[in-house]
Design an enzyme around this catalytic site. Structure first.
Site, PDB file in Angstrom:
ATOM      1  N   CYS A   1     -15.573  -8.276   8.623  1.00 39.22           N
ATOM      2  CA  CYS A   1     -14.748  -9.323   8.035  1.00 39.22           C
ATOM      3  C   CYS A   1     -14.905 -10.633   8.830  1.00 39.22           C
ATOM      4  CB  CYS A   1     -13.302  -8.867   7.938  1.00 39.22           C
ATOM      5  SG  CYS A   1     -12.290  -9.878   6.819  1.00 39.22           S
TER       6      CYS A   1
ATOM      7  N   HIS B   1     -14.210  -3.978   4.933  1.00 43.67           N
ATOM      8  CA  HIS B   1     -13.660  -3.141   6.008  1.00 43.67           C
ATOM      9  C   HIS B   1     -14.132  -1.690   5.838  1.00 43.67           C
ATOM     10  CE1 HIS B   1     -10.768  -5.993   7.842  1.00 43.67           C
ATOM     11  NE2 HIS B   1     -10.817  -6.557   6.653  1.00 43.67           N
TER      12      HIS B   1
ATOM     13  N   GLU C   1     -14.172   0.649   7.924  1.00 40.67           N
ATOM     14  CA  GLU C   1     -13.349   1.621   8.654  1.00 40.67           C
ATOM     15  C   GLU C   1     -12.346   2.324   7.761  1.00 40.67           C
ATOM     16  OE1 GLU C   1     -11.203  -2.419   9.378  1.00 40.67           O
ATOM     17  OE2 GLU C   1     -13.221  -1.648   8.971  1.00 40.67           O
TER      18      GLU C   1
END
Length: 541
Positions: free
Chosen positions: A381, A507, A509
């Site tokens: 990001c 993102h 994750e």
């Protein structure tokens, strides 16, 4: 009929209700049940999207764009339950919904009160998950028993058994049994008081999960069972886990919590299949490699701000049979002390997302260090935006290139506000949020990592790569590795003359699991392992 499990917490916050709820969900899924999960948060914010990471930790984003509590990350990492906006409600959302109904005249002139109108709204949110394809709904109540803001939620779940039958509901209470070093013993009184408050409300726990740093002996468990009015086998010890949070499900299973739940509901289920979970713990306990990765961010002194990133690094380590030692570093410290001093010796670098100008130059400097030294790097990001700024300034000769988020008068706005964000005033829920498709360029490092040229990843941002600078940055060596399907938004950039230099606008994750590491985190760890093994890399002239 769908059964309901309500998980509450007492004595102190941060006991691990989210982990406990997720672990129970995983154990029930392992026995073949279809599970749905949700978190009810007592704060008045409509969602955590406008809250500081220091206040709340990370904001966990779902596919549908919902900005939710970080506990939903545990739910997704431990289970396969589908999560949507119905999986996380706050006091703010509940009251906003009720007030909007009142404004529309739906209460027919009645006085709107906490009971029944607020509690009815809460019950409706719980019932929304009790669909025909759900065997069990697990609802976690945020906060601590005794908090004034939690009372409407506790009153609502007290009422639900009266409507669906007590035999179809189960209350699990997580509590603390502290060890007093001066006395040399565990103290059960806090648990007794916590359960006493619940019983005053009208809720009798069926199971007590007792967090403790020391083992409970039989006399402790007997005392808790007697004074809290629960069977002895329903007093479950949950000792602190020094090794990994992924031990929690197996610890709860060894205490037969899944059997207690099935017996309570009268459900016949298959034996739990936990082979995959045992395998991942074996990999964690028996690594073949060890690497160190620095996480340079604005909130490096607050671990929960990057919770999913740390978990995803563990997942990457599991996939590569490597122990990943993570070192958070404040980007402001890079500005003061220099990247050479703070980053030398690491095997990899992550620059995560964030908002605000503080520490930006430290992030850019850290990325330049990684680029010039061949240090495996993953930007996420804002981390991608900082990577673009570094390439613009130092490879494309665009002096003072910056993002208009931090410098409105920069001569080279290589990062700028998205067109759809122009004129947006409200801060909550107005960013580019949720799952978005992307098309990867064939032959790129990321296409090889994903094994596909079409992906979907979760976003949370307002600023983007400025396409006016695409040609200049590509000429400087930056590879536009992925874009939105229409080509209007840049989603991934990378450098080819580098062991692993990948930066993404989304993102990753949020889509990583311990049993299925995200390919970008697995790729970063693999590159870090290779670097640690002594693979030489020399920058091209």
């Amino acid at each position: 009929m769908t059964r309901h499990i309500f998980v509450t917490g007492g004595v102190v916050s941060s006991l691990g209700k989210g982990l406990t709820s997720a672990s129970i969900g995983m154990l029930l899924e392992a026995r073949g049940l279809r599970v749905r999960m949700q978190k009810l948060d007592p704060y008045i914010n409509v969602d955590p999207g406008t809250m500081s990471p220091y206040q709340h930790g990370e904001v966990y984003v779902l596919d549908d764009g919902s900005e939710t509590d970080l506990d939903l990350g545990h739910y997704e990492r431990f289970t396969s339950t589908p999560l949507t906006h119905e999986s996380n409600y706050t006091t703010g959302q509940i009251y906003l919904s009720v007030i909007n109904k009142e404004r529309r005249g739906e209460f027919l002139g009645k006085t709107v009160q906490v009971i029944p109108h607020i509690t009815n709204e809460i019950k409706e949110m719980v019932r929304n998950l009790a669909t025909a394809d759900a065997d069990v709904v697990i609802t976690e109540i945020g906060g601590t028993v005794g908090d004034i803001e939690s009372l409407p939620f506790l009153e609502a779940i007290r009422q639900i058994p009266l409507e669906v039958g007590r035999e179809n509901c189960m209350f699990i209470h997580l509590t603390l049994v502290p060890y007093l070093k001066a006395a040399g013993e565990l103290k059960t009184k806090p648990t007794q008081h916590s359960v006493g408050i619940l019983r005053q409300i009208g809720i009798q726990p069926d199971v007590l999960v007792c967090r403790t740093e020391r083992a409970l002996d039989i006399s402790d468990r007997e005392k808790i069972a007697l004074f809290c009015n629960v069977p002895l086998d329903a007093v479950i010890e949950e000792r602190d886990k020094d090794f990994s949070i992924y031990e929690v499900p197996l610890s709860l299973q060894s205490n037969r919590i899944d059997e207690l739940i099935l017996k309570r509901f009268g459900i016949q289920a298959r034996p739990a299949d936990l082979e995959e979970w045992h395998d991942l713990l074996h990999r964690l306990r028996n690594p073949e490699h060890e690497v160190s990765i620095a996480v340079v961010g604005k909130y490096a002194d607050h671990r929960d701000a990057y919770k999913s990133i740390y978990e995803a690094l563990d997942h990457g380590g599991i996939s590569q049979r490597a122990q990943v030692r993570v070192q958070p570093i404040k980007s402001e410290d890079i500005e003061r002390e220099g990247a050479e001093r703070l980053l030398a010796g690491f095997d990899g670098l992550i620059v995560p997302g964030g908002f605000g100008e503080r520490g930006i130059e430290g992030k850019v400097e850290a990325i330049r260090f990684a680029r010039e030294r061949g240090l495996p790097f993953l930007g996420i990001c804002l981390g991608m935006q900082c990577a673009v700024i570094d390439v613009a300034r130092n490879l494309a000769d665009l002096a003072d290139a910056h993002s208009t988020e931090f410098d409105r008068h920069t001569p080279h706005p290589v990062i700028c506000l998205m067109e759809e964000q122009q004129g947006v005033v409200d801060k909550g829920g107005t960013m580019r949020l949720g799952a978005q498709p992307a098309v990867l360029m064939e032959g790129t490092r990321v296409a090889a990592a994903y094994g596909s040229t079409r992906i979907s990843e979760r976003h949370r941002h307002r600023y983007e790569f400025n396409l006016q600078y695409r040609a200049a940055l590509e000429a400087a060596g930056l590879v536009i590795a992925a874009t939105s399907p229409d080509g209007s938004l840049v989603e991934i950039v990378e450098l080819t003359d580098h062991p692993w230099f990948v930066a993404v606008q989304f993102h990753p994750e949020f889509k990583s699991k311990p049993t299925a590491a995200h390919p970008l985190f697995a790729g970063l760890v693999a590159a870090a392992v290779e670097r640690h093994a002594g693979s030489a890399w020399v920058a091209e002239a």
